[in-house]
Write a protein that holds these residues in place. Structure first.
Motif, PDB file in Angstrom:
ATOM      1  N   PRO A  89     -12.277  14.018  19.686  1.00  0.00           N
ATOM      2  CA  PRO A  89     -12.442  14.245  18.242  1.00  0.00           C
ATOM      3  C   PRO A  89     -11.115  14.412  17.497  1.00  0.00           C
ATOM      4  CG  PRO A  89     -14.084  15.492  19.443  1.00  0.00           C
ATOM      5  CD  PRO A  89     -13.163  14.911  20.474  1.00  0.00           C
ATOM      6  N   ARG A  90     -10.154  15.066  18.117  1.00  0.00           N
ATOM      7  CA  ARG A  90      -8.854  15.234  17.456  1.00  0.00           C
ATOM      8  C   ARG A  90      -8.146  13.889  17.303  1.00  0.00           C
ATOM      9  NH1 ARG A  90      -5.705  20.805  19.158  1.00  0.00           N
ATOM     10  NH2 ARG A  90      -7.478  22.233  19.070  1.00  0.00           N
ATOM     11  N   MET A  91      -8.265  13.045  18.305  1.00  0.00           N
ATOM     12  CA  MET A  91      -7.625  11.739  18.221  1.00  0.00           C
ATOM     13  C   MET A  91      -8.321  10.869  17.193  1.00  0.00           C
ATOM     14  SD  MET A  91      -4.959  10.502  19.631  1.00  0.00           S
ATOM     15  CE  MET A  91      -4.288   9.409  18.371  1.00  0.00           C
ATOM     16  N   MET A  92      -9.638  10.975  17.120  1.00  0.00           N
ATOM     17  CA  MET A  92     -10.379  10.200  16.137  1.00  0.00           C
ATOM     18  C   MET A  92      -9.987  10.599  14.715  1.00  0.00           C
ATOM     19  SD  MET A  92     -12.108   8.220  18.058  1.00  0.00           S
ATOM     20  CE  MET A  92     -13.181   7.475  16.847  1.00  0.00           C
ATOM     21  N   LYS A  93      -9.827  11.888  14.485  1.00  0.00           N
ATOM     22  CA  LYS A  93      -9.410  12.360  13.160  1.00  0.00           C
ATOM     23  C   LYS A  93      -7.984  11.936  12.846  1.00  0.00           C
ATOM     24  CE  LYS A  93     -12.520  16.362  13.136  1.00  0.00           C
ATOM     25  NZ  LYS A  93     -12.624  17.853  13.152  1.00  0.00           N
ATOM     26  N   THR A  94      -7.134  11.909  13.873  1.00  0.00           N
ATOM     27  CA  THR A  94      -5.753  11.457  13.683  1.00  0.00           C
ATOM     28  C   THR A  94      -5.719   9.990  13.298  1.00  0.00           C
ATOM     29  OG1 THR A  94      -4.913  13.089  15.281  1.00  0.00           O
ATOM     30  CG2 THR A  94      -3.498  11.204  14.789  1.00  0.00           C
ATOM     31  N   ILE A 148       5.804  -2.400  16.160  1.00  0.00           N
ATOM     32  CA  ILE A 148       5.288  -1.756  17.371  1.00  0.00           C
ATOM     33  C   ILE A 148       4.223  -0.725  17.021  1.00  0.00           C
ATOM     34  CG2 ILE A 148       7.097   0.000  17.403  1.00  0.00           C
ATOM     35  CD1 ILE A 148       5.386  -1.643  20.447  1.00  0.00           C
ATOM     36  N   CYS A 149       4.377  -0.059  15.872  1.00  0.00           N
ATOM     37  CA  CYS A 149       3.400   0.957  15.450  1.00  0.00           C
ATOM     38  C   CYS A 149       2.059   0.303  15.112  1.00  0.00           C
ATOM     39  CB  CYS A 149       3.926   1.728  14.244  1.00  0.00           C
ATOM     40  SG  CYS A 149       5.420   2.689  14.574  1.00  0.00           S
ATOM     41  N   SER A 150       2.113  -0.905  14.544  1.00  0.00           N
ATOM     42  CA  SER A 150       0.874  -1.617  14.227  1.00  0.00           C
ATOM     43  C   SER A 150       0.106  -1.945  15.498  1.00  0.00           C
ATOM     44  CB  SER A 150       1.194  -2.902  13.457  1.00  0.00           C
ATOM     45  OG  SER A 150       1.864  -2.615  12.243  1.00  0.00           O
ATOM     46  N   PHE A 151       0.831  -2.347  16.542  1.00  0.00           N
ATOM     47  CA  PHE A 151       0.169  -2.681  17.797  1.00  0.00           C
ATOM     48  C   PHE A 151      -0.302  -1.429  18.536  1.00  0.00           C
ATOM     49  CE2 PHE A 151       2.583  -6.635  17.069  1.00  0.00           C
ATOM     50  CZ  PHE A 151       1.523  -7.540  17.163  1.00  0.00           C
ATOM     51  N   TRP A 152       0.404  -0.313  18.372  1.00  0.00           N
ATOM     52  CA  TRP A 152      -0.082   0.954  18.930  1.00  0.00           C
ATOM     53  C   TRP A 152      -1.428   1.318  18.296  1.00  0.00           C
ATOM     54  CZ3 TRP A 152       5.062   4.202  18.521  1.00  0.00           C
ATOM     55  CH2 TRP A 152       5.867   3.900  19.623  1.00  0.00           C
ATOM     56  N   LEU A 153      -1.517   1.142  16.984  1.00  0.00           N
ATOM     57  CA  LEU A 153      -2.764   1.454  16.281  1.00  0.00           C
ATOM     58  C   LEU A 153      -3.895   0.565  16.783  1.00  0.00           C
ATOM     59  CD1 LEU A 153      -4.407   2.867  14.081  1.00  0.00           C
ATOM     60  CD2 LEU A 153      -3.558   1.153  12.449  1.00  0.00           C
ATOM     61  N   ILE A 154      -3.613  -0.717  16.957  1.00  0.00           N
ATOM     62  CA  ILE A 154      -4.633  -1.641  17.443  1.00  0.00           C
ATOM     63  C   ILE A 154      -5.137  -1.224  18.816  1.00  0.00           C
ATOM     64  CG2 ILE A 154      -5.006  -4.015  18.237  1.00  0.00           C
ATOM     65  CD1 ILE A 154      -2.959  -4.846  16.003  1.00  0.00           C
ATOM     66  N   GLU A 155      -4.219  -0.864  19.700  1.00  0.00           N
ATOM     67  CA  GLU A 155      -4.643  -0.476  21.054  1.00  0.00           C
ATOM     68  C   GLU A 155      -5.395   0.845  21.048  1.00  0.00           C
ATOM     69  OE1 GLU A 155      -2.938   0.055  25.615  1.00  0.00           O
ATOM     70  OE2 GLU A 155      -1.617  -0.731  24.042  1.00  0.00           O
ATOM     71  N   ALA A 156      -4.944   1.797  20.237  1.00  0.00           N
ATOM     72  CA  ALA A 156      -5.640   3.087  20.166  1.00  0.00           C
ATOM     73  C   ALA A 156      -7.069   2.898  19.658  1.00  0.00           C
ATOM     74  CB  ALA A 156      -4.871   4.052  19.262  1.00  0.00           C
ATOM     75  N   HIS A 191     -16.938   4.283  20.230  1.00  0.00           N
ATOM     76  CA  HIS A 191     -17.233   4.059  18.814  1.00  0.00           C
ATOM     77  C   HIS A 191     -17.037   2.572  18.492  1.00  0.00           C
ATOM     78  CE1 HIS A 191     -17.248   8.432  18.112  1.00  0.00           C
ATOM     79  NE2 HIS A 191     -16.197   8.470  18.918  1.00  0.00           N
ATOM     80  N   PRO A 192     -18.093   1.772  18.547  1.00  0.00           N
ATOM     81  CA  PRO A 192     -17.982   0.321  18.326  1.00  0.00           C
ATOM     82  C   PRO A 192     -17.323  -0.057  17.000  1.00  0.00           C
ATOM     83  CG  PRO A 192     -20.140   0.879  19.214  1.00  0.00           C
ATOM     84  CD  PRO A 192     -19.467   2.182  18.875  1.00  0.00           C
ATOM     85  N   ASP A 193     -17.469   0.772  15.985  1.00  0.00           N
ATOM     86  CA  ASP A 193     -16.860   0.452  14.695  1.00  0.00           C
ATOM     87  C   ASP A 193     -15.337   0.422  14.787  1.00  0.00           C
ATOM     88  OD1 ASP A 193     -17.226   3.339  15.077  1.00  0.00           O
ATOM     89  OD2 ASP A 193     -16.298   3.547  13.110  1.00  0.00           O
ATOM     90  N   LYS A 194     -14.779   1.245  15.681  1.00  0.00           N
ATOM     91  CA  LYS A 194     -13.328   1.262  15.866  1.00  0.00           C
ATOM     92  C   LYS A 194     -12.861  -0.046  16.508  1.00  0.00           C
ATOM     93  CE  LYS A 194     -12.799   5.420  14.249  1.00  0.00           C
ATOM     94  NZ  LYS A 194     -12.236   5.614  12.885  1.00  0.00           N
TER      95      LYS A 194
END
Length: 307
Positions: A211-216, A256-264, A272-275
């Motif tokens: 949940p903390r990661m999802m909120k982040t 690199i930050c954009s690709f980190w976001l994609i992988e996360a 969460h399929p929507d993610k």
């Protein structure tokens, strides 16, 4: 000479089928006196000088030679190193006892210094902080060292390392989480976001669906005007207006930050399929910023220009 920051060299390991490639050029003779820089040939004269008579690429002043960051304390390097060693031992060649003995000395040093403030991944030119990324990487260093010692039955003070690993984890969860922001923040006690925390689920520090990661993720994906870091599917490192990094001027988004976001988002998509759908959308949009060779600049401007 050519210089290569260990963060850049080692961070590419996951992109190769065989992680052992990362270490084939990392002979001990190439280590500099500064632990965050690899040199070829070995030398330590990295005094930074600004060349005022040059305007730089697309007038991107200042133009510098040398590297002032070579004298910075950057604790994250230990996590990046130990993660690579762990993967090298697993998928490449089992490490030798002499190499392990050298790593133990590094871990002994880290055991006494992990809780020190440093300049962090982004090599800020302002004061030292207890950066969240550095803390997470210190946790990774001890975690991978413990895993490697257990996997190979190598001699190590596992009780001490385990205690420090747990202490770091609790420190991050207690002090890097901001209730006001409902997100993990740039450094302990801060209220500013930093895209480097996206590495947490990518390195098994925590569950990608925690949940903390999802909120982040939700906080980071907001546009800058709403306190987030994303614009046109591109991700800024942090908000340069929200804090002092010791550098002047504006900057673009970091690829690199954009690709980190994609992988996360992709990893969170298992629950969460929507993610997962969001990850695919961002990925397809980010691919639109590649150049004619399929390459990305380190930074991309607001209008998609490579900086």
């Amino acid at each position: 000479p050519n210089y290569d920051l260990c963060q850049d060299c080692i961070s590419g390991k996951d992109k190769f089928h065989d992680p052992s490639h990362t270490f084939k050029s990392m002979d001990k003779s190439f280590w500099s006196d500064q632990p965050d820089v690899l040199l070829a040939p070995r030398r330590s004269d990295l005094e930074e000088t600004e060349l005022h008579h040059l305007e730089g690429y697309k007038k991107s002043k200042p133009v510098r030679i040398g590297n002032g960051a070579a004298k910075q304390l950057q604790l994250d390097i230990f996590g990046e190193l130990m993660d690579s060693v762990y993967l090298y031992n697993k998928y490449g060649t089992p490490i030798s006892f002499d190499f392990w003995s050298h790593l133990v000395r590094l871990m002994d040093w880290l055991a006494d210094h992990w809780n020190k403030p440093d300049k962090g991944l982004w090599e800020v030119r302002s004061g030292d902080q207890h950066f969240t990324y550095s803390r997470v990487m210190c946790w990774i260093a001890f975690d991978r060292a413990i895993r490697l010692a257990e996997r190979r039955s190598l001699p190590a003070d596992l009780l001490k390392w385990s205690k420090i690993r747990d202490e770091i984890y609790v420190d991050v969860m207690d002090n890097a989480w901001c209730e006001k922001k409902q997100a993990f923040v740039q450094y302990l006690g801060a209220e500013t976001l930093d895209a480097s925390v996206l590495i947490m689920p990518l390195t098994f520090f925590m569950s990608p669906s925690d949940p903390r990661m999802m909120k982040t993720l939700d906080a980071i994906m907001k546009p800058p005007q709403e306190g987030g870091l994303v614009v046109n599917s591109l991700v800024f490192r942090y908000d340069t207006e929200a804090g002092d990094d010791g550098l002047s001027g504006e900057e673009g988004t970091f690829s690199i930050c954009s690709f980190w976001l994609i992988e996360a988002l992709t990893r969170a998509g298992g629950v969460h399929p929507d993610k997962l759908q969001k990850a695919r959308l961002i990925f397809e949009e980010v691919l639109g910023y590649e150049n004619h060779l399929g390459l990305f600049a380190e930074e991309i401007g607001h209008s998609g220009e490579h900086l």
